[in-house]
Design a protein around this motif. Sequence first.
Motif, mmCIF file in Angstrom:
data_model
loop_
_atom_site.group_PDB
_atom_site.id
_atom_site.type_symbol
_atom_site.label_atom_id
_atom_site.label_comp_id
_atom_site.label_asym_id
_atom_site.label_seq_id
_atom_site.Cartn_x
_atom_site.Cartn_y
_atom_site.Cartn_z
ATOM 1 N N LEU A 140 0.826 -1.196 0.000
ATOM 2 C CA LEU A 140 0.000 0.000 0.000
ATOM 3 C C LEU A 140 0.866 1.255 0.000
ATOM 4 N N SER A 141 0.601 2.152 -0.962
ATOM 5 C CA SER A 141 1.321 3.436 -1.049
ATOM 6 C C SER A 141 2.826 3.216 -0.992
ATOM 7 N N SER A 142 3.319 2.313 -1.791
ATOM 8 C CA SER A 142 4.691 1.832 -1.612
ATOM 9 C C SER A 142 5.509 1.874 -2.891
ATOM 10 N N HIS A 170 -2.816 2.330 -4.125
ATOM 11 C CA HIS A 170 -2.121 3.623 -4.060
ATOM 12 C C HIS A 170 -3.132 4.742 -4.279
ATOM 13 N N GLY A 171 -3.043 5.784 -3.468
ATOM 14 C CA GLY A 171 -3.892 6.948 -3.663
ATOM 15 C C GLY A 171 -3.418 7.784 -4.847
ATOM 16 N N ASP A 172 -4.351 8.263 -5.673
ATOM 17 C CA ASP A 172 -3.934 9.071 -6.821
ATOM 18 C C ASP A 172 -3.591 10.504 -6.434
ATOM 19 N N ASP A 194 5.229 -11.905 -15.848
ATOM 20 C CA ASP A 194 4.426 -12.364 -16.977
ATOM 21 C C ASP A 194 3.303 -13.308 -16.530
ATOM 22 N N ASP A 195 2.552 -12.882 -15.499
ATOM 23 C CA ASP A 195 1.426 -13.691 -15.063
ATOM 24 C C ASP A 195 0.252 -12.802 -14.679
ATOM 25 N N ALA A 196 -0.848 -13.417 -14.323
ATOM 26 C CA ALA A 196 -2.064 -12.660 -14.030
ATOM 27 C C ALA A 196 -2.245 -12.406 -12.537
ATOM 28 N N GLY A 197 -1.256 -12.730 -11.734
ATOM 29 C CA GLY A 197 -1.388 -12.594 -10.292
ATOM 30 C C GLY A 197 -1.015 -11.229 -9.760
ATOM 31 N N MET A 198 -1.179 -10.203 -10.580
ATOM 32 C CA MET A 198 -0.796 -8.845 -10.201
ATOM 33 C C MET A 198 -2.011 -7.931 -10.279
ATOM 34 N N GLU A 199 -2.201 -7.122 -9.256
ATOM 35 C CA GLU A 199 -3.272 -6.122 -9.302
ATOM 36 C C GLU A 199 -2.747 -4.805 -8.746
ATOM 37 N N PHE A 200 -2.966 -3.738 -9.498
ATOM 38 C CA PHE A 200 -2.583 -2.396 -9.056
ATOM 39 C C PHE A 200 -3.824 -1.516 -9.147
ATOM 40 N N LYS A 201 -4.259 -0.991 -8.019
ATOM 41 C CA LYS A 201 -5.487 -0.201 -8.005
ATOM 42 C C LYS A 201 -5.231 1.187 -7.441
ATOM 43 N N LEU A 215 -9.129 -0.970 2.247
ATOM 44 C CA LEU A 215 -9.096 -2.070 3.204
ATOM 45 C C LEU A 215 -10.083 -3.172 2.831
ATOM 46 N N HIS A 216 -11.210 -2.802 2.252
ATOM 47 C CA HIS A 216 -12.165 -3.802 1.763
ATOM 48 C C HIS A 216 -11.531 -4.643 0.660
ATOM 49 N N ASP A 217 -10.779 -3.977 -0.232
ATOM 50 C CA ASP A 217 -10.106 -4.702 -1.312
ATOM 51 C C ASP A 217 -8.994 -5.600 -0.781
ATOM 52 N N VAL A 218 -8.289 -5.123 0.246
ATOM 53 C CA VAL A 218 -7.253 -5.951 0.871
ATOM 54 C C VAL A 218 -7.884 -7.186 1.508
ATOM 55 N N ALA A 219 -9.008 -6.983 2.205
ATOM 56 C CA ALA A 219 -9.701 -8.119 2.832
ATOM 57 C C ALA A 219 -10.127 -9.140 1.788
ATOM 58 N N ALA A 220 -10.593 -8.666 0.632
ATOM 59 C CA ALA A 220 -11.001 -9.568 -0.451
ATOM 60 C C ALA A 220 -9.804 -10.345 -0.991
#
Length: 229
Positions: A140-142, A170-172, A194-201, A215-220
């Motif tokens: 987070l924010s890293s 990350h906050g915009d 080169d895989d699908a296990g990455m998410e950046f929001k 935090l809801h997304d982290v919990a998910a």
Amino acid sequence: MATSSKLPFTINATGTTTGLFIFLHGLGDTGYGWSTMFEAIRKKHIKYVFPNAESMPVTLNFGMKMPSWFDIAALDMSGKEDEAGIKKAAESIRALIKKEQEAASVPSERVILGGFSMGGALALYTGLTHKEPLGGMVLLSSWLPLREKFSKNADGLSLASQKCPIFQGHGDSDQMVKTIFGSKTHELLAESRDDAGMEFKLYKGLGHSSSEEELHDVAAFIEKQLGSA
């Protein structure tokens, strides 16, 4: 050691522990605040661990002593980094992972490592250099520390060595650790793995902090990797 002598803040599983979530706070903070936030989104089969960094002089803050995982001189992608301090802190987190794994008899694939800001940077370095496969990472924010060495596979560092899923938030509107730090980190990791296990929001209007939505997304993400019960 890089971690404080104070015991980590913990949220124990209410039954048999089948998963571990270890989360590292940011500069000048402790694990307490994060432990209270995760209390609201906990899963009963997971133990949550929030270690505390020792206080040390921090160059970025004019040498003032504060809780810090390693020294930091500037928030600049090309700035000098405390490589020795990062490595030392990573070893202390590795020891904590091992201790918690052994205590709960939890395999490495059931461990999620994460952190906020500097804590997220340390979590990413530790995860990428961890010899055992992890269950996931939450950043987070890293940013990615020692980015140039990882990019060149120098000193044995590799962006592709850890295959676990990674969630980045990350906050915009983050003016402390700017969005480009997170987006560049995501690009480097995605290209190398080169895989699908990455998410950046990105979170609209969010500064250098977290939010209920994040935090809801982290919990998910945690539930997806470690199950709901």
